[in-house]
Scaffold this motif. Structure first.
Motif, PDB file in Angstrom:
ATOM      1  N   ILE A  14       0.854  -1.203   0.000  1.00 26.21           N
ATOM      2  CA  ILE A  14       0.000   0.000   0.000  1.00 26.21           C
ATOM      3  C   ILE A  14       0.889   1.252   0.000  1.00 26.21           C
ATOM      4  CG2 ILE A  14      -1.992  -1.122   1.096  1.00 26.21           C
ATOM      5  CD1 ILE A  14      -1.033  -0.052   3.805  1.00 26.21           C
ATOM      6  N   ASP A  15       0.258   2.419  -0.217  1.00 23.78           N
ATOM      7  CA  ASP A  15       1.042   3.660  -0.294  1.00 23.78           C
ATOM      8  C   ASP A  15       1.252   4.320   1.071  1.00 23.78           C
ATOM      9  OD1 ASP A  15       1.250   3.390  -2.990  1.00 23.78           O
ATOM     10  OD2 ASP A  15      -0.377   4.777  -3.484  1.00 23.78           O
ATOM     11  N   TYR A  16       0.251   4.246   1.930  1.00 23.45           N
ATOM     12  CA  TYR A  16       0.327   4.921   3.240  1.00 23.45           C
ATOM     13  C   TYR A  16      -0.050   3.907   4.327  1.00 23.45           C
ATOM     14  CZ  TYR A  16      -0.437   8.359  -0.351  1.00 23.45           C
ATOM     15  OH  TYR A  16      -0.358   9.035  -1.527  1.00 23.45           O
ATOM     16  N   PRO A  17       0.644   3.955   5.490  1.00 27.93           N
ATOM     17  CA  PRO A  17       0.358   2.943   6.524  1.00 27.93           C
ATOM     18  C   PRO A  17      -0.894   3.282   7.343  1.00 27.93           C
ATOM     19  CG  PRO A  17       2.200   4.320   7.199  1.00 27.93           C
ATOM     20  CD  PRO A  17       1.791   4.826   5.857  1.00 27.93           C
ATOM     21  N   ILE A  18      -1.976   3.531   6.615  1.00 30.68           N
ATOM     22  CA  ILE A  18      -3.254   3.887   7.246  1.00 30.68           C
ATOM     23  C   ILE A  18      -4.238   2.754   6.962  1.00 30.68           C
ATOM     24  CG2 ILE A  18      -5.208   5.501   7.191  1.00 30.68           C
ATOM     25  CD1 ILE A  18      -3.214   7.696   6.359  1.00 30.68           C
ATOM     26  N   ILE A  19      -4.717   2.141   8.027  1.00 27.09           N
ATOM     27  CA  ILE A  19      -5.581   0.971   7.885  1.00 27.09           C
ATOM     28  C   ILE A  19      -6.959   1.293   8.439  1.00 27.09           C
ATOM     29  CG2 ILE A  19      -5.874  -1.429   8.672  1.00 27.09           C
ATOM     30  CD1 ILE A  19      -2.575  -1.138   8.780  1.00 27.09           C
ATOM     31  N   GLN A  20      -7.953   1.010   7.647  1.00 27.03           N
ATOM     32  CA  GLN A  20      -9.343   1.202   8.090  1.00 27.03           C
ATOM     33  C   GLN A  20      -9.770  -0.102   8.758  1.00 27.03           C
ATOM     34  OE1 GLN A  20     -11.891  -0.099   5.179  1.00 27.03           O
ATOM     35  NE2 GLN A  20     -12.837  -0.799   7.090  1.00 27.03           N
ATOM     36  N   ALA A  21     -10.150   0.004  10.020  1.00 30.99           N
ATOM     37  CA  ALA A  21     -10.443  -1.178  10.820  1.00 30.99           C
ATOM     38  C   ALA A  21     -11.645  -1.961  10.283  1.00 30.99           C
ATOM     39  CB  ALA A  21     -10.753  -0.742  12.254  1.00 30.99           C
ATOM     40  N   GLY A  22     -11.586  -3.275  10.460  1.00 27.11           N
ATOM     41  CA  GLY A  22     -12.760  -4.115  10.194  1.00 27.11           C
ATOM     42  C   GLY A  22     -13.791  -3.829  11.265  1.00 27.11           C
ATOM     43  N   MET A  23     -15.020  -3.531  10.865  1.00 30.88           N
ATOM     44  CA  MET A  23     -16.044  -3.157  11.854  1.00 30.88           C
ATOM     45  C   MET A  23     -17.397  -3.736  11.476  1.00 30.88           C
ATOM     46  SD  MET A  23     -15.182   0.848  12.508  1.00 30.88           S
ATOM     47  CE  MET A  23     -15.034   1.267  10.770  1.00 30.88           C
ATOM     48  N   ILE A  24     -18.017  -4.426  12.442  1.00 34.30           N
ATOM     49  CA  ILE A  24     -19.357  -4.969  12.187  1.00 34.30           C
ATOM     50  C   ILE A  24     -20.323  -3.837  11.852  1.00 34.30           C
ATOM     51  CG2 ILE A  24     -19.191  -7.123  13.509  1.00 34.30           C
ATOM     52  CD1 ILE A  24     -20.678  -5.567  15.796  1.00 34.30           C
TER      53      ILE A  24
END
Ligand SMILES: Cc1cc2nc3c(=O)[nH]c(=O)nc-3n(C[C@H](O)[C@H](O)[C@H](O)COP(=O)(O)O)c2cc1C
Length: 317
Positions: A14-24
């Motif tokens: 990926i380009d940036y170390p920004i992760i969108q959390a898995g969320m119910i």
């Protein structure tokens, strides 16, 4: 924006170390693909999906982005073997596991060439996840929305502890919504951040608009970590929480809590927008959120704040 190079961007491609959390009830293919298209890592939250629904979301995510994305699997999910089979059959390359023992499924996934990241709330469990063969660890502090550790260790304390405990890269989570908070986490040794609450307040999150607006209106102190006897969860204080509090105050046990919780409290609150009777999972950082933005813009904004912070990190008179 120049792509960034570190162990996390390299690991996931990926380009940036920004992760969108898995969320119910929040992170389906729309949110995950929007974040991945913006250069972060989007995660489909499988915890609220039946196996056929998960398959559909993975398929749509593959159509919507050519960039890497992941699936989050809470290890306590009842039909977990079906989820794992779907993930393998659909060719998912990255899995974030949480809420359970990483020993059980890490080897199976890794034998299929899948990268495995596990979410922990203590350095003890971080070491166990590393021993189980995980490629990276999410250190999730007590500020975080959703299910959480019993020990109440904050991100500020947990991140350096986990960084000291393991060799694999550490992703900080819990209470992070801005580029400056991201910078602070990276200064403490994290190599990426996972943000949940911030992405609930995105256009692409599948959460009900009434819930999103409640998140925007939340003030400091409006969330609480509760149901510690059962599975600790951070949520907004509402009348459902009041009922939980009263049941706990009477000294009722786990069974009483299970009955009160029922099967669909989370769906009722976060997906159907029943603000009184539903469970409204969100982090402390909700008090910093004031608008709903497209997810891609969130990635861009956080990254720009982060790089701005790098150039001018502290206030000096
Ligand atoms: C609405 C909501 C639902 C969540 N659902 C899950 C889930 O299904 N699986 C999981 O591992 N974590 C879940 N979490 C926790 C997030 O993955 C993430 O680690 C956390 O939100 C980070 O803290 P923050 O909310 O302060 O950003 C959830 C969080 C929220 C706010």
């Amino acid at each position: 924006m120049t792509p960034f190079k570190n162990r996390i961007t390299h690991l996931f491609g990926i380009d940036y170390p920004i992760i969108q959390a898995g969320m119910i009830w929040a992170s389906g293919w729309k949110l995950a693909s929007a974040v991945s298209n913006a250069g972060g890592l989007g995660i489909i939250g499988s915890g609220s999906m039946y196996p056929d629904v998960l398959k559909e979301h993975i398929g749509k995510c593959k159509e919507a982005t050519s960039h890497p994305f992941a699936v989050n699997v809470p290890l306590l999910y009842p039909d977990i073997d079906k989820h794992i089979r779907t993930i393998i059959e659909e060719g998912v390359k990255i899995v974030f596991t949480s809420a359970g023992n990483p020993k059980t499924w890490t080897r199976v996934l890794k034998e299929e060439g899948i990268l495995v990241v596990h979410v922990v709330s203590s350095s003890k469990f971080a070491r166990k996840a590393e021993e189980a063969g995980c490629d990276a660890i999410v250190a999730e502090g007590f500020e975080a929305g959703g299910h959480n550790g019993r020990e109440e260790t904050t991100t500020m304390v947990l991140v350096p502890a986990v960084v000291n405990a393991v060799k694999v890269p550490v992703i900080a989570a819990g209470g992070i919504a801005t580029g400056r908070q991201m910078l602070a986490a990276m200064v403490m040794g994290a190599e990426g951040v996972q943000m949940g609450s911030r992405f609930v307040a995105s256009e692409e999150a599948s959460s009900h608009i009434a819930f999103k607006n409640t998140v925007l209106n939340a003030q400091e102190g409006d969330t609480v970590l509760t149901m510690k006897q059962l599975t600790p969860v951070r949520l907004i204080r509402n009348s459902f929480y009041e009922q939980v509090r009263q049941v706990e105050e009477k000294g009722a046990g786990i069974e009483a809590l299970k009955i009160l919780l029922g099967r669909s409290r989370a769906k009722k609150g976060m997906f159907e927008g029943n603000l009184d009777e539903g469970e409204l999972e969100i982090g402390q950082v909700s008090s910093l959120l004031d608008r709903i933005l497209p997810a891609g813009e969130i990635v861009k904004k956080v990254w720009q704040e982060f790089t701005g912070g790098l150039q001018n990190p502290i206030r000096i008179l």
